[in-house]
Design a protein around this motif. Sequence first.
Motif, PDB file in Angstrom:
ATOM      1  N   GLU A  39       0.846  -1.189   0.000  1.00 22.08           N
ATOM      2  CA  GLU A  39       0.000   0.000   0.000  1.00 22.08           C
ATOM      3  C   GLU A  39       0.884   1.243   0.000  1.00 22.08           C
ATOM      4  O   GLU A  39       1.934   1.269   0.636  1.00 22.08           O
ATOM      5  CB  GLU A  39      -0.901   0.016   1.227  1.00 22.08           C
ATOM      6  N   ALA A  40       0.464   2.267  -0.727  1.00 25.14           N
ATOM      7  CA  ALA A  40       1.144   3.566  -0.735  1.00 25.14           C
ATOM      8  C   ALA A  40       0.124   4.630  -0.345  1.00 25.14           C
ATOM      9  O   ALA A  40      -1.034   4.577  -0.754  1.00 25.14           O
ATOM     10  CB  ALA A  40       1.704   3.859  -2.122  1.00 25.14           C
ATOM     11  N   HIS A  41       0.559   5.603   0.475  1.00 28.28           N
ATOM     12  CA  HIS A  41      -0.344   6.635   0.971  1.00 28.28           C
ATOM     13  C   HIS A  41       0.376   7.971   1.028  1.00 28.28           C
ATOM     14  O   HIS A  41       1.538   8.047   1.406  1.00 28.28           O
ATOM     15  CB  HIS A  41      -0.847   6.258   2.367  1.00 28.28           C
ATOM     16  N   TYR A  42      -0.315   9.054   0.654  1.00 29.76           N
ATOM     17  CA  TYR A  42       0.234  10.410   0.714  1.00 29.76           C
ATOM     18  C   TYR A  42      -0.871  11.353   1.168  1.00 29.76           C
ATOM     19  O   TYR A  42      -2.020  11.215   0.761  1.00 29.76           O
ATOM     20  CB  TYR A  42       0.743  10.844  -0.670  1.00 29.76           C
ATOM     21  N   PRO A  51       4.669  12.615   3.982  1.00 29.68           N
ATOM     22  CA  PRO A  51       5.360  12.147   2.787  1.00 29.68           C
ATOM     23  C   PRO A  51       4.835  10.781   2.357  1.00 29.68           C
ATOM     24  O   PRO A  51       4.082  10.137   3.095  1.00 29.68           O
ATOM     25  CB  PRO A  51       6.819  12.046   3.223  1.00 29.68           C
ATOM     26  N   LEU A  52       5.245  10.341   1.230  1.00 25.49           N
ATOM     27  CA  LEU A  52       4.822   9.033   0.724  1.00 25.49           C
ATOM     28  C   LEU A  52       5.146   7.953   1.753  1.00 25.49           C
ATOM     29  O   LEU A  52       6.276   7.836   2.218  1.00 25.49           O
ATOM     30  CB  LEU A  52       5.532   8.723  -0.594  1.00 25.49           C
ATOM     31  N   ALA A  53       4.152   7.201   2.125  1.00 22.48           N
ATOM     32  CA  ALA A  53       4.319   6.090   3.070  1.00 22.48           C
ATOM     33  C   ALA A  53       4.048   4.791   2.333  1.00 22.48           C
ATOM     34  O   ALA A  53       3.039   4.665   1.636  1.00 22.48           O
ATOM     35  CB  ALA A  53       3.355   6.242   4.238  1.00 22.48           C
ATOM     36  N   LEU A  54       4.941   3.841   2.455  1.00 20.30           N
ATOM     37  CA  LEU A  54       4.782   2.528   1.833  1.00 20.30           C
ATOM     38  C   LEU A  54       4.630   1.481   2.920  1.00 20.30           C
ATOM     39  O   LEU A  54       5.364   1.484   3.906  1.00 20.30           O
ATOM     40  CB  LEU A  54       5.989   2.177   0.969  1.00 20.30           C
ATOM     41  N   THR A  55       3.688   0.598   2.737  1.00 20.04           N
ATOM     42  CA  THR A  55       3.475  -0.503   3.665  1.00 20.04           C
ATOM     43  C   THR A  55       3.554  -1.808   2.883  1.00 20.04           C
ATOM     44  O   THR A  55       2.874  -1.962   1.875  1.00 20.04           O
ATOM     45  CB  THR A  55       2.082  -0.405   4.342  1.00 20.04           C
ATOM     46  N   LEU A  56       4.395  -2.708   3.344  1.00 23.94           N
ATOM     47  CA  LEU A  56       4.527  -4.027   2.740  1.00 23.94           C
ATOM     48  C   LEU A  56       4.132  -5.063   3.781  1.00 23.94           C
ATOM     49  O   LEU A  56       4.433  -4.908   4.966  1.00 23.94           O
ATOM     50  CB  LEU A  56       5.970  -4.285   2.299  1.00 23.94           C
TER      51      LEU A  56
END
Length: 62
Positions: A39-42, A51-56
């Motif tokens: 998932e990516a969130h801004y 800032p852009l947050a990435l969740t794996l």
Amino acid sequence: MEAGHKAGLGVLSRSSGAAFSVAAGGSLLVSAQQKLMVEAHYANGHEIEQPLALTLGYRYLG
């Protein structure tokens, strides 16, 4: 294999102003008991910026 996805777009209302938020993500079922997720969130708004947050993720469904 089975794949899924989601996307979101929104305007957040806060007492100090409004904020814009966007997110997208997906999942992949790699076997009957294993799942991968991303998932990516801004977010950006008055006096706030995420800032852009990435969740794996990995999940064992056993």
